[in-house]
Design a protein around this motif. Sequence first.
Motif, mmCIF file in Angstrom:
data_model
loop_
_atom_site.group_PDB
_atom_site.id
_atom_site.type_symbol
_atom_site.label_atom_id
_atom_site.label_comp_id
_atom_site.label_asym_id
_atom_site.label_seq_id
_atom_site.Cartn_x
_atom_site.Cartn_y
_atom_site.Cartn_z
ATOM 1 N N VAL A 221 -74.236 -30.885 9.290
ATOM 2 C CA VAL A 221 -74.906 -32.071 9.833
ATOM 3 C C VAL A 221 -76.329 -31.649 10.213
ATOM 4 C CG1 VAL A 221 -74.748 -33.949 11.500
ATOM 5 C CG2 VAL A 221 -72.656 -32.760 10.780
ATOM 6 N N TYR A 222 -77.323 -32.289 9.619
ATOM 7 C CA TYR A 222 -78.706 -31.854 9.749
ATOM 8 C C TYR A 222 -79.607 -33.024 9.413
ATOM 9 C CZ TYR A 222 -78.378 -31.901 4.698
ATOM 10 O OH TYR A 222 -78.195 -32.310 3.399
ATOM 11 N N GLY A 223 -80.930 -32.878 9.566
ATOM 12 C CA GLY A 223 -81.776 -33.983 9.172
ATOM 13 C C GLY A 223 -83.220 -33.841 9.583
ATOM 14 N N GLN A 224 -84.046 -34.703 9.002
ATOM 15 C CA GLN A 224 -85.468 -34.734 9.285
ATOM 16 C C GLN A 224 -85.696 -35.124 10.747
ATOM 17 O OE1 GLN A 224 -87.597 -37.378 6.724
ATOM 18 N NE2 GLN A 224 -89.585 -36.474 7.188
ATOM 19 N N GLY A 225 -86.626 -34.420 11.380
ATOM 20 C CA GLY A 225 -86.889 -34.662 12.795
ATOM 21 C C GLY A 225 -86.255 -33.620 13.686
ATOM 22 N N ASP A 226 -85.578 -32.635 13.080
ATOM 23 C CA ASP A 226 -84.943 -31.555 13.840
ATOM 24 C C ASP A 226 -85.959 -30.840 14.722
ATOM 25 O OD1 ASP A 226 -84.343 -28.480 13.969
ATOM 26 O OD2 ASP A 226 -82.374 -29.368 13.629
ATOM 27 N N GLY A 227 -87.100 -30.491 14.145
ATOM 28 C CA GLY A 227 -88.187 -29.918 14.933
ATOM 29 C C GLY A 227 -88.073 -28.440 15.236
ATOM 30 N N PHE A 228 -86.981 -27.814 14.829
ATOM 31 C CA PHE A 228 -86.814 -26.375 15.033
ATOM 32 C C PHE A 228 -86.626 -25.657 13.707
ATOM 33 C CE2 PHE A 228 -84.187 -22.568 15.620
ATOM 34 C CZ PHE A 228 -84.902 -21.892 16.598
ATOM 35 N N VAL A 229 -85.904 -26.269 12.793
ATOM 36 C CA VAL A 229 -85.589 -25.665 11.503
ATOM 37 C C VAL A 229 -86.580 -26.178 10.462
ATOM 38 C CG1 VAL A 229 -83.815 -25.315 9.750
ATOM 39 C CG2 VAL A 229 -83.156 -25.627 12.154
ATOM 40 N N PHE A 230 -87.294 -25.245 9.814
ATOM 41 C CA PHE A 230 -88.268 -25.598 8.785
ATOM 42 C C PHE A 230 -87.975 -24.836 7.494
ATOM 43 C CE2 PHE A 230 -90.374 -26.264 12.838
ATOM 44 C CZ PHE A 230 -90.944 -27.524 12.681
ATOM 45 N N PRO A 231 -87.731 -25.548 6.400
ATOM 46 C CA PRO A 231 -87.602 -27.000 6.335
ATOM 47 C C PRO A 231 -86.252 -27.426 6.911
ATOM 48 C CG PRO A 231 -87.027 -26.091 4.205
ATOM 49 C CD PRO A 231 -87.474 -24.933 5.068
ATOM 50 N N TRP A 232 -86.154 -28.672 7.331
ATOM 51 C CA TRP A 232 -84.885 -29.136 7.900
ATOM 52 C C TRP A 232 -83.760 -29.107 6.867
ATOM 53 C CZ3 TRP A 232 -83.051 -33.379 5.332
ATOM 54 C CH2 TRP A 232 -83.992 -34.194 4.670
ATOM 55 N N GLU A 233 -84.138 -29.111 5.576
ATOM 56 C CA GLU A 233 -83.140 -29.056 4.498
ATOM 57 C C GLU A 233 -82.398 -27.719 4.447
ATOM 58 O OE1 GLU A 233 -86.487 -31.784 2.858
ATOM 59 O OE2 GLU A 233 -86.311 -29.994 4.125
ATOM 60 N N SER A 234 -82.868 -26.745 5.226
ATOM 61 C CA SER A 234 -82.141 -25.477 5.324
ATOM 62 C C SER A 234 -80.721 -25.702 5.823
ATOM 63 C CB SER A 234 -82.890 -24.523 6.272
ATOM 64 O OG SER A 234 -82.233 -23.290 6.405
ATOM 65 N N GLY A 235 -80.499 -26.859 6.461
ATOM 66 C CA GLY A 235 -79.152 -27.206 6.918
ATOM 67 C C GLY A 235 -78.136 -27.279 5.800
#
Length: 304
Positions: A221-235
């Motif tokens: 479970v992940y998504g744009q706007g996470d603000g810590f993980v770059f890129p958020w798609e690393s999820g």
Amino acid sequence: MNHSRILSLSLFWLVVSAEIKYGTSEYSSNCSPVFLIHGLARSNLSLKYLEKRIHEFCPGVVTYNTPAFSFVDIFVPLQVQVNGLLETFNNFSKAHSKFHLVTHSQGTLLGRALIQASVHHNVCNYISLGGIHSGTYGIPTIAAGLTPLGEIPVERMLTTALLYTPTSMETLSIANYWHDPDNALYLEKNTYLPRLNNQIPSNESYSQKEALLRLNKFVTVYGQGDGFVFPWESGDFSFYKIINNTNVVVNYTEWDFYDTLGLRTLDETGRFIKHNISGVEHLEWPVNDNVIDNYVLPYLDYCA
């Protein structure tokens, strides 16, 4: 009361006490036990609300919310943390025929590392919240405004120079998943994540893949706007690749670990489940009711 009656009662209470001790009271609920791992620079208190919601949804279920490495985990390399958690993880596994693993932030890497280190694990569903599965390459939103240079390429280059040293790799957990898009540099300098993701062959490559394939479901479970993980798609294991001197996010299916780590098999059998939810900040994943109600609780069902 005769001796046979006393013996029967004694045996009965021994069985009951054993069930209470080892958590077999989980069978009174519709869920399997749950093991929780908190995120970076946090404690198990950060997962208390999620744990409370789990108990409301699954009355009587056994949960273990590990306090290990609370607040100090940034100064402890990931392999040391995995080694420190492994005995507790294995004991929980021995006590329960099946259980679920719910993790947040840095804990998503720790949880997956525990699974991959235990080829005979009993994890049924592995749930990753705000995962960092292919690492991160960026300054967290909360910190970017406090740094002299903000979130610009020079800042990230300086961070790479700082973290890609033997000392940092041995003392800072974030160094272990800092992923510079210069793939050759990343594979050479990062001594942890490339091996965890089977990007560098090792004696553990086969067993790591087989352990991941034992999962009933891998839910991220992940998504744009996470603000810590770059890129958020690393999820979902997607990550930057340098194309024409630009960092471009390349889908996880295009990376070598799609095969070497077993993600293709999980995908093809419908067991790699991805929930892309926009607008949830990194620290909010385990306390957001929409996330909990729709993307965590439904996966805590009883596993035979």
